[in-house]
Enzyme design. Structure first.
Site, PDB file in Angstrom:
ATOM      1  N   SER A 210      33.705 119.065   7.904  1.00 43.96           N
ATOM      2  CA  SER A 210      34.463 120.287   8.178  1.00 43.96           C
ATOM      3  C   SER A 210      34.716 121.100   6.911  1.00 43.96           C
ATOM      4  O   SER A 210      35.125 120.567   5.875  1.00 43.96           O
ATOM      5  CB  SER A 210      35.806 119.944   8.828  1.00 43.96           C
ATOM      6  OG  SER A 210      36.577 121.117   9.008  1.00 43.96           O
ATOM      7  N   LYS A 211      34.497 122.407   7.009  1.00 40.45           N
ATOM      8  CA  LYS A 211      34.783 123.323   5.906  1.00 40.45           C
ATOM      9  C   LYS A 211      36.195 123.910   6.001  1.00 40.45           C
ATOM     10  O   LYS A 211      36.618 124.655   5.126  1.00 40.45           O
ATOM     11  CB  LYS A 211      33.761 124.465   5.899  1.00 40.45           C
ATOM     12  CG  LYS A 211      32.329 124.018   5.667  1.00 40.45           C
ATOM     13  CD  LYS A 211      31.376 125.213   5.664  1.00 40.45           C
ATOM     14  CE  LYS A 211      29.916 124.786   5.561  1.00 40.45           C
ATOM     15  NZ  LYS A 211      29.613 124.122   4.283  1.00 40.45           N
ATOM     16  N   SER A 212      36.918 123.573   7.074  1.00 34.93           N
ATOM     17  CA  SER A 212      38.238 124.170   7.282  1.00 34.93           C
ATOM     18  C   SER A 212      39.219 123.905   6.146  1.00 34.93           C
ATOM     19  O   SER A 212      39.972 124.817   5.754  1.00 34.93           O
ATOM     20  CB  SER A 212      38.826 123.697   8.614  1.00 34.93           C
ATOM     21  OG  SER A 212      38.066 124.177   9.692  1.00 34.93           O
TER      22      SER A 212
ATOM     23  N   THR B 149      38.056 120.073  16.525  1.00 40.96           N
ATOM     24  CA  THR B 149      36.608 120.179  16.569  1.00 40.96           C
ATOM     25  C   THR B 149      36.052 119.051  17.434  1.00 40.96           C
ATOM     26  O   THR B 149      36.798 118.334  18.108  1.00 40.96           O
ATOM     27  CB  THR B 149      36.022 120.179  15.140  1.00 40.96           C
ATOM     28  OG1 THR B 149      34.621 120.466  15.204  1.00 40.96           O
ATOM     29  CG2 THR B 149      36.258 118.861  14.423  1.00 40.96           C
TER      30      THR B 149
ATOM     31  N   LYS C 177      37.694 119.204  22.049  1.00 41.67           N
ATOM     32  CA  LYS C 177      38.165 120.525  22.466  1.00 41.67           C
ATOM     33  C   LYS C 177      38.614 120.578  23.926  1.00 41.67           C
ATOM     34  O   LYS C 177      39.464 121.402  24.283  1.00 41.67           O
ATOM     35  CB  LYS C 177      37.085 121.579  22.214  1.00 41.67           C
ATOM     36  CG  LYS C 177      36.860 121.869  20.744  1.00 41.67           C
ATOM     37  CD  LYS C 177      35.910 123.038  20.536  1.00 41.67           C
ATOM     38  CE  LYS C 177      35.742 123.361  19.059  1.00 41.67           C
ATOM     39  NZ  LYS C 177      34.916 124.572  18.841  1.00 41.67           N
TER      40      LYS C 177
ATOM     41  N   ASN D  23      40.676 124.950  20.634  1.00 38.26           N
ATOM     42  CA  ASN D  23      40.269 124.634  19.259  1.00 38.26           C
ATOM     43  C   ASN D  23      41.429 124.747  18.282  1.00 38.26           C
ATOM     44  O   ASN D  23      41.258 124.483  17.090  1.00 38.26           O
ATOM     45  CB  ASN D  23      39.105 125.521  18.798  1.00 38.26           C
ATOM     46  CG  ASN D  23      39.560 126.861  18.260  1.00 38.26           C
ATOM     47  OD1 ASN D  23      40.542 127.439  18.737  1.00 38.26           O
ATOM     48  ND2 ASN D  23      38.843 127.382  17.268  1.00 38.26           N
TER      49      ASN D  23
ATOM     50  N   ASP E 297      37.947 130.634  18.759  1.00 37.34           N
ATOM     51  CA  ASP E 297      36.496 130.756  18.613  1.00 37.34           C
ATOM     52  C   ASP E 297      35.971 132.093  19.121  1.00 37.34           C
ATOM     53  O   ASP E 297      35.089 132.701  18.515  1.00 37.34           O
ATOM     54  CB  ASP E 297      35.788 129.621  19.352  1.00 37.34           C
ATOM     55  CG  ASP E 297      35.819 128.301  18.601  1.00 37.34           C
ATOM     56  OD1 ASP E 297      35.973 128.332  17.363  1.00 37.34           O
ATOM     57  OD2 ASP E 297      35.681 127.249  19.240  1.00 37.34           O
TER      58      ASP E 297
ATOM     59  N   GLY F 124      22.213 127.266  24.188  1.00 38.79           N
ATOM     60  CA  GLY F 124      23.209 126.206  24.080  1.00 38.79           C
ATOM     61  C   GLY F 124      24.201 126.233  25.219  1.00 38.79           C
ATOM     62  O   GLY F 124      24.520 127.297  25.765  1.00 38.79           O
TER      63      GLY F 124
ATOM     64  N   GLY G 153      27.109 123.898  24.991  1.00 37.48           N
ATOM     65  CA  GLY G 153      28.212 123.059  24.534  1.00 37.48           C
ATOM     66  C   GLY G 153      29.528 123.809  24.436  1.00 37.48           C
ATOM     67  O   GLY G 153      29.709 124.902  24.992  1.00 37.48           O
TER      68      GLY G 153
ATOM     69  N   GLY H  30      26.447 131.723  10.293  1.00 35.98           N
ATOM     70  CA  GLY H  30      27.522 130.939  10.874  1.00 35.98           C
ATOM     71  C   GLY H  30      28.857 131.045  10.163  1.00 35.98           C
ATOM     72  O   GLY H  30      29.900 130.784  10.773  1.00 35.98           O
TER      73      GLY H  30
END
Length: 284
Positions: free
Chosen positions: A15-17, A63, A67, A88, A104, A129, A131, A250
């Site tokens: 995770s970059k959060s 994440t 969710k 989220n 999101d 996708g 998901g 992204g």
């Protein structure tokens, strides 16, 4: 002892959060923390019970794979999470209640704001996708008047998502393989139209299979949008640029959705004037 928020998932190391929120906290001089917390399967209810009792906890981002799993454990589900069917972001309320929301959709739409402010004869999005991220993207784009084509390995799942989230639009569900082979469909010049090609899957991410998409399926002047962040410049985006299409990576969605959550956690808007510096930090 400082207020703090977290991101939870399994796994969570990618995770970059924490970097994003930590960067903003430092820029604003807010005495608070943002952490990553690995919550293992079976421990989700215990995690939330412990955080309810912590007066310093402001909430968490959620994440994969939680969710939807968190939703029955919360006291209420706020818009737009109720419409999307996924949470989220969890917010701690003063009365001990936990509220689930979703940032999101707002994060996804943010880099498209200039285009969405214009009037178009027609809007179409091809979404790859089915998901959790696709749920938010389908909901967001249906609300902006797009006709949607959703492609997945299981077209029945794509159809079910459209029936649940797509509103009354004449949307289409197809097999993912449809986009892998060339087409000779004679697109018009699409003047006055807005066309999106969205990779809402993990295909093309490091460690995942490549995304097979033949760019003959993209109308002229399309916008290619890939939610994958590792690598940032995916083969999907490279292929789009080679065909003259505009691209969005992204980090745009990741930073946009984080900014909405940051203000809810810490009570101040994220300092977006530093986005270029933040992007550099995230790509080191």
């Amino acid at each position: 002892m400082k207020p703090y928020a977290e991101v939870i998932g399994d796994p969570i190391a990618q995770s970059k959060s924490p970097k994003i929120h930590g960067f903003w906290l430092a820029k604003l001089g807010i005495a608070a923390d943002y952490r990553a917390c690995h919550v293992r399967p079976g421990d989700l209810a215990d995690y939330l019970a412990a955080r309810r009792a912590d007066p310093l906890w402001r909430g968490c981002n959620v994440t994969m794979p939680y969710k939807q799993a968190v939703m029955p454990l919360l006291d209420r589900i706020d818009p737009p999470a109720d419409a999307i069917g996924a949470v989220n972001t969890i917010l701690a309320r003063g009365d001990g209640a936990l509220a689930g929301t979703n940032t999101d959709a707002a994060g996804f739409l943010e880099p498209l704001a200039r285009h969405l402010a214009q009037t178009h004869y027609f809007r179409m999005a091809r979404i790859i996708g089915t998901g959790g991220a696709a749920r938010a993207i389908i909901t967001a784009l249906a609300g902006e008047g797009f006709t949607l084509v959703v492609a997945g390995r299981d077209p029945a799942k794509a159809r079910a998502l459209l029936d649940e989230l797509g509103g009354r639009g004449a949307h289409h569900a197809i097999d993912l393989a449809h986009f892998a082979d060339p087409t000779d469909f004679p697109f018009d010049d699409r003047e006055g139209c807005l066309d999106l090609i969205v990779n809402a899957s993990s295909l093309g991410m490091q460690g995942q299979p490549p995304l097979a998409f033949d760019w003959s399926h993209a109308p002229p002047r399309s916008i290619a949008y890939d939610i994958v962040t590792a690598p940032l410049d995916t083969p999907f985006l490279q292929g789009a640029r080679a065909k003259g299409h505009r691209t969005i990576d992204g980090l745009a969605m990741l930073i946009g959705q984080a900014a909405v959550a940051f203000e809810r956690f810490f009570g101040q808007p994220a300092p977006r004037e530093h986005d270029a510096e933040l992007r550099e930090l995230l790509t080191q």
